[in-house]
Write a protein that holds these residues in place. Structure first.
Motif, short mmCIF file in Angstrom:
data_model
loop_
_atom_site.label_atom_id
_atom_site.label_comp_id
_atom_site.label_asym_id
_atom_site.label_seq_id
_atom_site.Cartn_x
_atom_site.Cartn_y
_atom_site.Cartn_z
N PHE A 202 0.84 -1.20 0.00
CA PHE A 202 0.00 0.00 0.00
C PHE A 202 0.87 1.25 0.00
CE2 PHE A 202 -2.32 3.30 2.40
CZ PHE A 202 -3.46 3.42 1.63
N TYR A 203 1.84 1.31 0.91
CA TYR A 203 2.69 2.49 1.01
C TYR A 203 3.67 2.57 -0.16
CZ TYR A 203 0.64 3.00 5.59
OH TYR A 203 -0.25 3.15 6.61
N ARG A 204 4.19 1.43 -0.58
CA ARG A 204 5.07 1.45 -1.74
C ARG A 204 4.32 1.95 -2.97
NH1 ARG A 204 7.07 -4.70 -0.60
NH2 ARG A 204 8.45 -4.28 1.20
N GLY A 205 3.08 1.50 -3.12
CA GLY A 205 2.29 1.90 -4.28
C GLY A 205 1.92 3.37 -4.27
N LEU A 206 1.72 3.93 -3.07
CA LEU A 206 1.43 5.36 -3.00
C LEU A 206 2.52 6.17 -3.69
CD1 LEU A 206 0.23 5.80 0.71
CD2 LEU A 206 -1.19 5.98 -1.34
N VAL A 207 3.76 5.74 -3.50
CA VAL A 207 4.90 6.47 -4.06
C VAL A 207 5.16 6.07 -5.51
CG1 VAL A 207 7.37 6.90 -3.81
CG2 VAL A 207 5.91 6.81 -1.78
N GLU A 209 3.09 4.30 -7.72
CA GLU A 209 1.98 4.31 -8.66
C GLU A 209 1.17 5.60 -8.64
OE1 GLU A 209 -0.45 0.80 -8.34
OE2 GLU A 209 1.26 -0.35 -7.56
N LEU A 210 1.17 6.30 -7.52
CA LEU A 210 0.41 7.55 -7.41
C LEU A 210 1.37 8.73 -7.25
CD1 LEU A 210 -2.63 6.64 -5.11
CD2 LEU A 210 -2.52 6.73 -7.60
N GLY A 211 2.43 8.71 -8.05
CA GLY A 211 3.45 9.74 -7.93
C GLY A 211 2.94 11.15 -8.16
N GLY A 212 1.93 11.29 -9.01
CA GLY A 212 1.39 12.62 -9.26
C GLY A 212 0.48 13.11 -8.15
N VAL A 213 0.12 12.24 -7.23
CA VAL A 213 -0.80 12.55 -6.14
C VAL A 213 -0.07 12.59 -4.80
CG1 VAL A 213 -2.74 11.61 -4.82
CG2 VAL A 213 -2.83 11.64 -7.31
N THR A 214 0.87 11.66 -4.61
CA THR A 214 1.52 11.45 -3.31
C THR A 214 2.78 12.30 -3.18
OG1 THR A 214 0.73 9.18 -3.26
CG2 THR A 214 2.52 9.73 -1.77
N ARG A 215 2.94 12.88 -2.01
CA ARG A 215 4.19 13.52 -1.61
C ARG A 215 4.69 12.79 -0.38
NH1 ARG A 215 6.01 18.25 1.38
NH2 ARG A 215 7.79 19.19 0.29
N PHE A 230 3.18 10.76 4.52
CA PHE A 230 2.57 10.65 3.20
C PHE A 230 1.41 11.64 3.12
CE2 PHE A 230 4.37 6.60 4.37
CZ PHE A 230 4.97 6.10 3.21
N THR A 231 1.46 12.59 2.20
CA THR A 231 0.32 13.46 1.95
C THR A 231 -0.15 13.25 0.52
OG1 THR A 231 1.78 15.31 1.32
CG2 THR A 231 1.03 15.21 3.62
N LEU A 232 -1.45 13.43 0.31
CA LEU A 232 -2.08 13.19 -0.98
C LEU A 232 -2.81 14.44 -1.42
CD1 LEU A 232 -3.70 9.72 -0.15
CD2 LEU A 232 -1.41 10.15 -1.04
N ARG A 233 -2.65 14.82 -2.69
CA ARG A 233 -3.30 16.03 -3.17
C ARG A 233 -4.25 15.72 -4.31
NH1 ARG A 233 -1.01 21.24 -6.49
NH2 ARG A 233 -2.94 22.43 -6.35
N ALA A 234 -5.45 16.26 -4.23
CA ALA A 234 -6.43 16.20 -5.32
C ALA A 234 -7.37 17.38 -5.17
CB ALA A 234 -7.21 14.89 -5.29
N PHE A 235 -7.82 17.91 -6.31
CA PHE A 235 -8.69 19.08 -6.33
C PHE A 235 -8.01 20.19 -5.53
CE2 PHE A 235 -11.43 15.24 -6.61
CZ PHE A 235 -11.74 15.36 -7.96
N ASP A 236 -8.68 20.77 -4.55
CA ASP A 236 -8.07 21.87 -3.78
C ASP A 236 -7.69 21.43 -2.37
OD1 ASP A 236 -10.63 21.52 -2.81
OD2 ASP A 236 -11.17 23.65 -2.84
N LYS A 237 -7.45 20.13 -2.19
CA LYS A 237 -7.24 19.57 -0.86
C LYS A 237 -5.93 18.77 -0.80
CE LYS A 237 -12.24 19.02 -0.67
NZ LYS A 237 -12.43 19.49 -2.06
N VAL A 238 -5.26 18.89 0.33
CA VAL A 238 -4.12 18.02 0.65
C VAL A 238 -4.50 17.24 1.90
CG1 VAL A 238 -1.73 17.93 1.43
CG2 VAL A 238 -2.37 19.48 -0.43
N HIS A 239 -4.42 15.93 1.82
CA HIS A 239 -4.76 15.05 2.95
C HIS A 239 -3.48 14.47 3.54
CE1 HIS A 239 -8.98 14.97 1.52
NE2 HIS A 239 -8.45 14.84 0.32
#
Length: 319
Positions: A202-207, A209-215, A230-239
């Motif tokens: 899960f964590y490996r894939g965040l980095v 596979e979701l490189g454009g989303v995950t920091r 791990f932070t995730l960005r989409a629309f106007d939100k960072v989670h």
């Protein structure tokens, strides 16, 4: 619904301020690739004169005999977009239960009336309150530094910088695995191993596979990894999805530095909201988030048990 039609899904979500990453097809494809027992049943529905985008996932066990439908996975915000007008009595019908259990998580970014629906008249839908902490981001990093952070937090950042603690972005698999090891070690501090444990993929894939989303950021001191986030960005939100730290290095405050740097990065990226995500009922964690500017916002989880689940629970209670 065809895959081509679903590919238009994320564009439609962008018209709604309440949309989050966890409602997107991007997220659905990621989690169903990581969890083989998870089936994507997301679809468009027509409800009360509106076209709504309903993320839905079936978590199957015992060869599918035990199945729970989730409005998000794993255990994040869900429900249809737009959410206005959805009531507790609608949830089971919209999901198409077919005898399965349901876990329906509402969305703290939705309008209050959408997050606090009417009571189910027969009591079959169980409602549990939960909460996150949201920070509406100021326009500049300077505003956050001067107007939100306390003098103590600012002094912490200065002091630890002088000690040589650095925050840096990473995409290195060995850093992800080191932070994952800190995640596993954290169970002993937070009450024991939970029922659901995220796999390392899960964590490996965040980095990967979701490189454009995950920091993914790490804190280091003299070459030692102190922790990561791990932070995730989409629309106007960072989670802020997750962060784990070495408790033996707590005097170097990697959790403070990683959070503040992540918030500053969100401001630089032009985000409107920084979402700290739920705190698992830990008062000390909530206080920490409030000290960084987070404001507590409630949402709800609705659950109903399918016939087989209910039977098993009664059997266990008697045993």
């Amino acid at each position: 619904m065809s895959e081509a039609a679903l590919d238009l899904w994320d564009d439609a979500l962008s018209a709604h301020d309440e949309a989050t990453l966890f409602h997107t097809r991007c997220w659905a494809r990621f989690v169903t690739g990581i969890f083989p027992r998870l089936e994507d049943r997301s679809r468009e529905i027509e409800h009360r004169g509106m076209t709504r985008h309903l993320p839905l996932f079936a978590w199957r066990r015992a060869g599918g005999l035990l199945t729970t439908l989730h409005s998000s996975f794993p255990f994040l915000y869900g429900g249809p977009i737009p959410a206005a007008g959805i009531e507790a009595t609608d949830a089971a019908r919209l999901a198409g239960l077919g005898g399965h259990s349901l876990r329906w998580t509402t969305n703290p970014f939705a309008a209050p009336e959408a997050s606090h629906p009417a009571e189910a008249p027969n009591g079959r839908v169980e409602r549990t309150p939960d909460a996150t902490h949201l920070l509406e981001l100021p326009a500049t990093e300077a505003q956050y530094w001067d107007e939100v952070l306390s003098t103590g937090k600012r002094n912490d950042v200065r002091r630890l910088g002088k000690k040589g603690v650095v925050i840096e972005e990473s995409r290195a698999p060995e850093d992800v695995d080191a932070v994952y090891a800190l995640y596993l070690a954290s169970f002993a501090r937070w009450g024991g191993r939970p029922r659901f444990v995220y796999p390392p993929e899960f964590y490996r894939g965040l980095v990967s596979e979701l490189g454009g989303v995950t920091r993914f950021t790490v804190a280091r001191h003299e070459g030692r990894l102190l922790g990561g986030a791990f932070t995730l960005r989409a629309f106007d939100k960072v989670h802020y999805l997750a962060g784990y730290f070495d408790p033996d290095e707590r005097t170097l405050r990697p959790n403070v530095l990683l959070q503040i740097e992540s918030i500053q990065a969100a401001i630089r990226a032009g985000a409107r909201w920084y979402d700290f995500l739920p705190s698992g009922g830990h008062a000390s964690v909530e206080e920490f988030k409030e000290g960084l500017g987070g404001q507590r916002v409630q949402f709800e989880i609705w659950e109903t048990r399918g016939a087989l689940h209910a039977l098993l629970e009664r059997f266990r209670a008697k045993g």
